[in-house]
Motif scaffolding. Structure first.
Motif, PDB file in Angstrom:
ATOM      1  N   PRO A  71       0.831  -1.213   0.000  1.00 54.08           N
ATOM      2  CA  PRO A  71       0.000   0.000   0.000  1.00 54.08           C
ATOM      3  C   PRO A  71       0.859   1.255   0.000  1.00 54.08           C
ATOM      4  O   PRO A  71       1.817   1.362   0.762  1.00 54.08           O
ATOM      5  N   ILE A  72       0.514   2.191  -0.866  1.00 51.34           N
ATOM      6  CA  ILE A  72       1.275   3.440  -0.948  1.00 51.34           C
ATOM      7  C   ILE A  72       0.424   4.631  -0.534  1.00 51.34           C
ATOM      8  O   ILE A  72       0.853   5.775  -0.638  1.00 51.34           O
ATOM      9  N   ALA A  73      -0.785   4.352  -0.062  1.00 50.58           N
ATOM     10  CA  ALA A  73      -1.658   5.409   0.447  1.00 50.58           C
ATOM     11  C   ALA A  73      -2.519   4.814   1.548  1.00 50.58           C
ATOM     12  O   ALA A  73      -2.928   3.652   1.464  1.00 50.58           O
ATOM     13  N   THR A  74      -2.789   5.589   2.573  1.00 55.24           N
ATOM     14  CA  THR A  74      -3.594   5.098   3.690  1.00 55.24           C
ATOM     15  C   THR A  74      -5.080   5.234   3.422  1.00 55.24           C
ATOM     16  O   THR A  74      -5.895   4.679   4.134  1.00 55.24           O
ATOM     17  N   MET A  91       1.394  -0.586  -5.019  1.00 58.48           N
ATOM     18  CA  MET A  91       2.432  -0.941  -5.984  1.00 58.48           C
ATOM     19  C   MET A  91       2.808  -2.405  -5.760  1.00 58.48           C
ATOM     20  O   MET A  91       2.426  -3.000  -4.745  1.00 58.48           O
ATOM     21  N   PHE A  92       3.555  -2.964  -6.692  1.00 56.02           N
ATOM     22  CA  PHE A  92       3.978  -4.357  -6.569  1.00 56.02           C
ATOM     23  C   PHE A  92       5.496  -4.442  -6.432  1.00 56.02           C
ATOM     24  O   PHE A  92       6.239  -3.837  -7.204  1.00 56.02           O
ATOM     25  N   ARG A  93       5.907  -5.205  -5.426  1.00 60.66           N
ATOM     26  CA  ARG A  93       7.321  -5.498  -5.225  1.00 60.66           C
ATOM     27  C   ARG A  93       7.583  -6.921  -5.704  1.00 60.66           C
ATOM     28  O   ARG A  93       6.818  -7.836  -5.413  1.00 60.66           O
ATOM     29  N   ILE A  94       8.637  -7.100  -6.458  1.00 66.63           N
ATOM     30  CA  ILE A  94       9.004  -8.416  -6.977  1.00 66.63           C
ATOM     31  C   ILE A  94       9.861  -9.114  -5.927  1.00 66.63           C
ATOM     32  O   ILE A  94      10.850  -8.563  -5.447  1.00 66.63           O
ATOM     33  N   THR A  95       9.474 -10.324  -5.555  1.00 71.10           N
ATOM     34  CA  THR A  95      10.114 -11.019  -4.442  1.00 71.10           C
ATOM     35  C   THR A  95      11.270 -11.898  -4.908  1.00 71.10           C
ATOM     36  O   THR A  95      11.564 -12.010  -6.098  1.00 71.10           O
ATOM     37  N   SER A  96      11.883 -12.559  -3.938  1.00 70.09           N
ATOM     38  CA  SER A  96      13.003 -13.460  -4.237  1.00 70.09           C
ATOM     39  C   SER A  96      12.553 -14.724  -4.955  1.00 70.09           C
ATOM     40  O   SER A  96      13.377 -15.503  -5.435  1.00 70.09           O
ATOM     41  N   TYR A 112       3.127  -0.898 -14.610  1.00 73.37           N
ATOM     42  CA  TYR A 112       2.025  -0.641 -13.679  1.00 73.37           C
ATOM     43  C   TYR A 112       2.489   0.266 -12.542  1.00 73.37           C
ATOM     44  O   TYR A 112       1.802   1.238 -12.178  1.00 73.37           O
ATOM     45  N   ASN A 113       3.646  -0.032 -11.957  1.00 75.82           N
ATOM     46  CA  ASN A 113       4.130   0.771 -10.833  1.00 75.82           C
ATOM     47  C   ASN A 113       4.367   2.221 -11.237  1.00 75.82           C
ATOM     48  O   ASN A 113       4.068   3.151 -10.468  1.00 75.82           O
ATOM     49  N   LEU A 114       4.909   2.415 -12.425  1.00 77.70           N
ATOM     50  CA  LEU A 114       5.106   3.781 -12.915  1.00 77.70           C
ATOM     51  C   LEU A 114       3.761   4.484 -13.068  1.00 77.70           C
ATOM     52  O   LEU A 114       3.594   5.646 -12.677  1.00 77.70           O
ATOM     53  N   ALA A 115       2.790   3.759 -13.613  1.00 78.34           N
ATOM     54  CA  ALA A 115       1.469   4.347 -13.830  1.00 78.34           C
ATOM     55  C   ALA A 115       0.774   4.681 -12.513  1.00 78.34           C
ATOM     56  O   ALA A 115       0.205   5.766 -12.360  1.00 78.34           O
ATOM     57  N   VAL A 116       0.821   3.763 -11.549  1.00 75.97           N
ATOM     58  CA  VAL A 116       0.062   3.990 -10.316  1.00 75.97           C
ATOM     59  C   VAL A 116       0.673   5.129  -9.495  1.00 75.97           C
ATOM     60  O   VAL A 116      -0.051   5.895  -8.840  1.00 75.97           O
ATOM     61  N   ALA A 117       1.996   5.278  -9.541  1.00 73.38           N
ATOM     62  CA  ALA A 117       2.626   6.403  -8.841  1.00 73.38           C
ATOM     63  C   ALA A 117       2.187   7.728  -9.463  1.00 73.38           C
ATOM     64  O   ALA A 117       1.878   8.701  -8.753  1.00 73.38           O
ATOM     65  N   SER A 118       2.122   7.769 -10.786  1.00 75.19           N
ATOM     66  CA  SER A 118       1.673   8.975 -11.482  1.00 75.19           C
ATOM     67  C   SER A 118       0.175   9.191 -11.301  1.00 75.19           C
ATOM     68  O   SER A 118      -0.293  10.327 -11.187  1.00 75.19           O
ATOM     69  N   HIS A 119      -0.578   8.100 -11.273  1.00 76.14           N
ATOM     70  CA  HIS A 119      -2.028   8.151 -11.088  1.00 76.14           C
ATOM     71  C   HIS A 119      -2.375   8.797  -9.747  1.00 76.14           C
ATOM     72  O   HIS A 119      -3.257   9.659  -9.661  1.00 76.14           O
ATOM     73  N   MET A 120      -1.667   8.381  -8.708  1.00 77.00           N
ATOM     74  CA  MET A 120      -1.952   8.921  -7.384  1.00 77.00           C
ATOM     75  C   MET A 120      -1.667  10.417  -7.331  1.00 77.00           C
ATOM     76  O   MET A 120      -2.409  11.185  -6.712  1.00 77.00           O
ATOM     77  N   ASP A 121      -0.604  10.835  -7.994  1.00 77.97           N
ATOM     78  CA  ASP A 121      -0.312  12.268  -8.072  1.00 77.97           C
ATOM     79  C   ASP A 121      -1.456  13.018  -8.755  1.00 77.97           C
ATOM     80  O   ASP A 121      -1.882  14.084  -8.304  1.00 77.97           O
ATOM     81  N   ALA A 122      -1.956  12.439  -9.841  1.00 78.18           N
ATOM     82  CA  ALA A 122      -2.990  13.119 -10.632  1.00 78.18           C
ATOM     83  C   ALA A 122      -4.285  13.285  -9.852  1.00 78.18           C
ATOM     84  O   ALA A 122      -4.907  14.354  -9.879  1.00 78.18           O
ATOM     85  N   GLN A 158      -0.739 -16.537 -12.969  1.00 75.51           N
ATOM     86  CA  GLN A 158       0.341 -16.299 -12.015  1.00 75.51           C
ATOM     87  C   GLN A 158       0.344 -14.850 -11.523  1.00 75.51           C
ATOM     88  O   GLN A 158       0.606 -14.575 -10.348  1.00 75.51           O
ATOM     89  N   LEU A 159       0.047 -13.922 -12.424  1.00 74.80           N
ATOM     90  CA  LEU A 159       0.046 -12.502 -12.065  1.00 74.80           C
ATOM     91  C   LEU A 159      -1.362 -11.916 -12.174  1.00 74.80           C
ATOM     92  O   LEU A 159      -1.554 -10.783 -12.612  1.00 74.80           O
ATOM     93  N   LEU A 160      -2.343 -12.704 -11.739  1.00 75.77           N
ATOM     94  CA  LEU A 160      -3.735 -12.247 -11.757  1.00 75.77           C
ATOM     95  C   LEU A 160      -3.903 -10.958 -10.959  1.00 75.77           C
ATOM     96  O   LEU A 160      -4.645 -10.056 -11.361  1.00 75.77           O
ATOM     97  N   CYS A 161      -3.203 -10.861  -9.840  1.00 77.20           N
ATOM     98  CA  CYS A 161      -3.323  -9.664  -8.999  1.00 77.20           C
ATOM     99  C   CYS A 161      -2.898  -8.406  -9.753  1.00 77.20           C
ATOM    100  O   CYS A 161      -3.488  -7.328  -9.574  1.00 77.20           O
ATOM    101  N   VAL A 162      -1.898  -8.536 -10.612  1.00 76.15           N
ATOM    102  CA  VAL A 162      -1.429  -7.380 -11.384  1.00 76.15           C
ATOM    103  C   VAL A 162      -2.442  -7.022 -12.467  1.00 76.15           C
ATOM    104  O   VAL A 162      -2.745  -5.839 -12.687  1.00 76.15           O
TER     105      VAL A 162
END
Length: 230
Positions: A71-74, A91-96, A112-122, A158-162
């Motif tokens: 989560p990047i916003a409360t 955002m999504f973090r890629i694990t080990s 997606y991460n680039l988009a969501v960071a910009s989306h939140m700003d907008a 595998q990446l349904l969440c994304v």
């Protein structure tokens, strides 16, 4: 030359920077990673051999998914009160455990991460700028095109969440911009993807809560009703 491992590390750093409120640095970090991934992706399409990503986890460790949401916003409260979609602020973090992730999968996660960071700003602007949102939409749609052209069914599961996060936030922008047909299409795709979640491939409970706030308007007769309540 930078490697896939470098790109994943930069993505992890970008998530941390976003959490620290340093969004401009986070966006620059993701863009740096995307430039490297684009080069590797094009090279792989031309038949060049790209070193595989090696897992750093031990065989005795418990299962860990290849990506985890952060989560990047409360709060999901944004300046779009009539929106049919609830913004997905993660955002999504890629694990080990990402050794099975192809370049195209990592590329989709970073886009997606680039988009969501910009989306939140907008959407936290006093009056969200439609042009800003359209640029964010292009990033989301680029990620979806990569997934559509490069992934098979197993990849999508595998990446349904994304994929759900992409679809949800695309729908959020279309709803804000009053693109009714595209909003309907996003709701329909969201329903289809949610049906793919199973006990073997579950979603986090907090994800269900966000997504069903959106699709509940679609459950009665599978049509979109914008009429106000009596």
């Amino acid at each position: 030359m930078a490697s896939i491992k470098n790109c994943i590390d930069w993505n992890t750093n970008a998530v941390a920077l976003t959490l620290a409120g340093r969004k401009d640095e986070a966006i620059s970090t993701i863009k740096k990673s995307l430039k490297v991934l684009e080069t590797l992706f094009n090279a792989s399409k031309q038949g060049m051999e790209i070193p595989e990503l090696q897992s750093t986890s031990s065989q005795q460790s418990s299962y860990q998914p290849p990506v985890v949401s952060v989560p990047i916003a409360t709060s999901t409260n944004v300046n779009s009160p009539a929106n049919l979609f609830t913004f997905y602020p993660r955002m999504f973090r890629i694990t080990s455990e990402a050794k099975d992730l192809s370049i195209s999968k990592i590329l989709v996660v970073l886009l997606y991460n680039l988009a969501v960071a910009s989306h939140m700003d907008a959407i936290t602007e006093e009056i969200p700028d439609p042009q800003h949102l359209k640029k964010v939409l292009e990033l989301y749609e680029t990620a979806m095109r990569v997934a559509h052209t490069s992934w098979n069914t197993a990849d999508a599961e595998q990446l349904l969440c994304v994929l759900l996060a992409l679809t949800n936030n695309v729908g959020h922008i279309h709803s804000h911009l009053l693109n009714f047909q595209q909003t309907r299409e996003s709701l329909s795709l969201q329903m289809h993807l949610l049906a793919r979640a199973t006990e073997e491939n579950p979603l986090a409970m907090e994800d269900y809560e966000i997504y069903f706030e959106s699709v509940c308007v679609f459950l009665d007769g599978h049509d979109l009703c914008l009429a106000p309540a009596a």
